[in-house]
Design a protein around this motif. Sequence first.
Motif, PDB file in Angstrom:
ATOM      1  N   TYR A  69       0.935  -1.012  -0.146  1.00  0.00           N
ATOM      2  CA  TYR A  69      -0.425   0.056   0.588  1.00  0.00           C
ATOM      3  C   TYR A  69       0.800   0.897  -0.240  1.00  0.00           C
ATOM      4  O   TYR A  69       2.015   1.229   0.895  1.00  0.00           O
ATOM      5  CB  TYR A  69      -0.869  -0.094   1.411  1.00  0.00           C
ATOM      6  CG  TYR A  69      -1.605   1.617   0.832  1.00  0.00           C
ATOM      7  CD1 TYR A  69      -3.181   1.776   0.351  1.00  0.00           C
ATOM      8  CD2 TYR A  69      -1.553   2.538   1.792  1.00  0.00           C
ATOM      9  CE1 TYR A  69      -3.873   2.592   0.939  1.00  0.00           C
ATOM     10  CE2 TYR A  69      -2.210   3.219   1.765  1.00  0.00           C
ATOM     11  CZ  TYR A  69      -3.267   3.799   1.257  1.00  0.00           C
ATOM     12  OH  TYR A  69      -4.268   4.955   1.569  1.00  0.00           O
ATOM     13  N   SER A  70       0.083   2.442  -0.564  1.00  0.00           N
ATOM     14  CA  SER A  70       1.125   3.285  -1.014  1.00  0.00           C
ATOM     15  C   SER A  70      -0.111   4.720  -1.322  1.00  0.00           C
ATOM     16  O   SER A  70      -0.751   4.086  -2.091  1.00  0.00           O
ATOM     17  CB  SER A  70       2.400   3.831  -1.669  1.00  0.00           C
ATOM     18  OG  SER A  70       1.618   3.841  -2.949  1.00  0.00           O
ATOM     19  N   ALA A  71       0.026   5.197  -0.526  1.00  0.00           N
ATOM     20  CA  ALA A  71      -0.896   7.006  -0.773  1.00  0.00           C
ATOM     21  C   ALA A  71      -0.519   7.098  -2.189  1.00  0.00           C
ATOM     22  O   ALA A  71       0.289   7.056  -2.632  1.00  0.00           O
ATOM     23  CB  ALA A  71      -1.006   7.369   0.810  1.00  0.00           C
ATOM     24  N   ALA A  72      -1.541   8.320  -2.197  1.00  0.00           N
ATOM     25  CA  ALA A  72      -1.578   8.971  -3.477  1.00  0.00           C
ATOM     26  C   ALA A  72      -0.225  10.642  -3.417  1.00  0.00           C
ATOM     27  O   ALA A  72      -0.031  10.638  -2.381  1.00  0.00           O
ATOM     28  CB  ALA A  72      -2.602   9.594  -3.947  1.00  0.00           C
ATOM     29  N   ASP A  73       0.692  10.674  -4.383  1.00  0.00           N
ATOM     30  CA  ASP A  73       1.997  11.327  -3.827  1.00  0.00           C
ATOM     31  C   ASP A  73       1.539  11.958  -5.804  1.00  0.00           C
ATOM     32  O   ASP A  73       1.920  11.519  -6.527  1.00  0.00           O
ATOM     33  CB  ASP A  73       2.924  10.507  -4.044  1.00  0.00           C
ATOM     34  CG  ASP A  73       4.320  11.520  -3.856  1.00  0.00           C
ATOM     35  OD1 ASP A  73       3.968  12.807  -3.817  1.00  0.00           O
ATOM     36  OD2 ASP A  73       4.339  10.700  -2.547  1.00  0.00           O
TER      37      ASP A  73
END
Length: 359
Positions: A69-73
């Motif tokens: 998982y990675s948040a929007a950047d």
Amino acid sequence: MTYKLIKGSLLSFLLSLTILIPSFAVPGVQYYISDFSGEYVYYSDKTFKTDSIVGFLYYDDTTYAARYYSAADNNAKSPERDITIYVNINPEKTHLELTGERIVGATDTFEDTQVVNYLHDLLYEFTECRQKQQINSCEPVQSQQTFDQFGGFVTITYNSLIPIFNIQSIASADKTKIFDVLTTGILTSSSDASFTNFKGVNSDIKDKARKFKKKRAKALTVEFEGQKIKIDSQWSQSMENLWLLGDSALLTINTVSVPEAYKNSKEQFHDVLLRKLSQSTEGSYSLWQKRSLKSNDGKDSIINMFYQPETGDLTRDFKIIQDMGNGTYAYLTMTVFESIYQKNKSYFNKIIKSHSLTN
């Protein structure tokens, strides 16, 4: 607020009592503490340009999950990525052999394909690394090796209190932690979405501001099943072994009997308790970076921080386990909202320090 404190603390205790018979796990690995169905672990992963987490979940001997998982950047022009692979394995093999797979959340883009391949690589590489490492206690052990996925020469720290691969951290040659445990937990039911809902926690997370005014109160000593602790009349007794400080804190006292399966390995059961008592429960995540464990004269004092993303609550959870010498362990837990604890440290610390056995 009180209900959530009670639910989290009692659920943690009940899990420690009822989920004590382990299954098995990664093929070809001799475990000091075997994994329990539903256990999971999450790590921060610094090998990506964006803030990323990677987690692993053990369902049973044939089924695992791995999630990225990675948040929007916006700065990196990277969208939110939430990719989980569910894999079936052959438990009869001494190496990892996948027999089936289901992928959720991945698109046909190059970046998503790379993430899926990365999760595959970690499953294979971590299995091979763990097969080579001997662990005979709950004390951390280290291994140095070359690991291409993490940039070359690394130091892997193993800890049997962490499920599945027992990996606590991976550090580069300059001792920078590239891969580091964030939380461990166990699913409480088939509807518990704690594994797939986790999105990481900021290191500077803070509790909400709360109102609590400590008043002058009569000192009290309360006892239960061979234990006693000093509180005061501000606390109200809710059950035979449960006391509440309004909506601010709760205190429970109990005992845990050594199960028959551990009668000849009491030390191992003790270490299983240490593992269980630091795990996340449904919707409430233990923060390993803020965890502490101290042992002295047969008494273990564990402090965990638990974060509930749905409400933004942050609690400090004190647990004490002590061998009573009769096939049981004394067990105490006190949970208090962190913002209240920070303004009243001496008050709560004094209560915890007053815990003792009555004989």
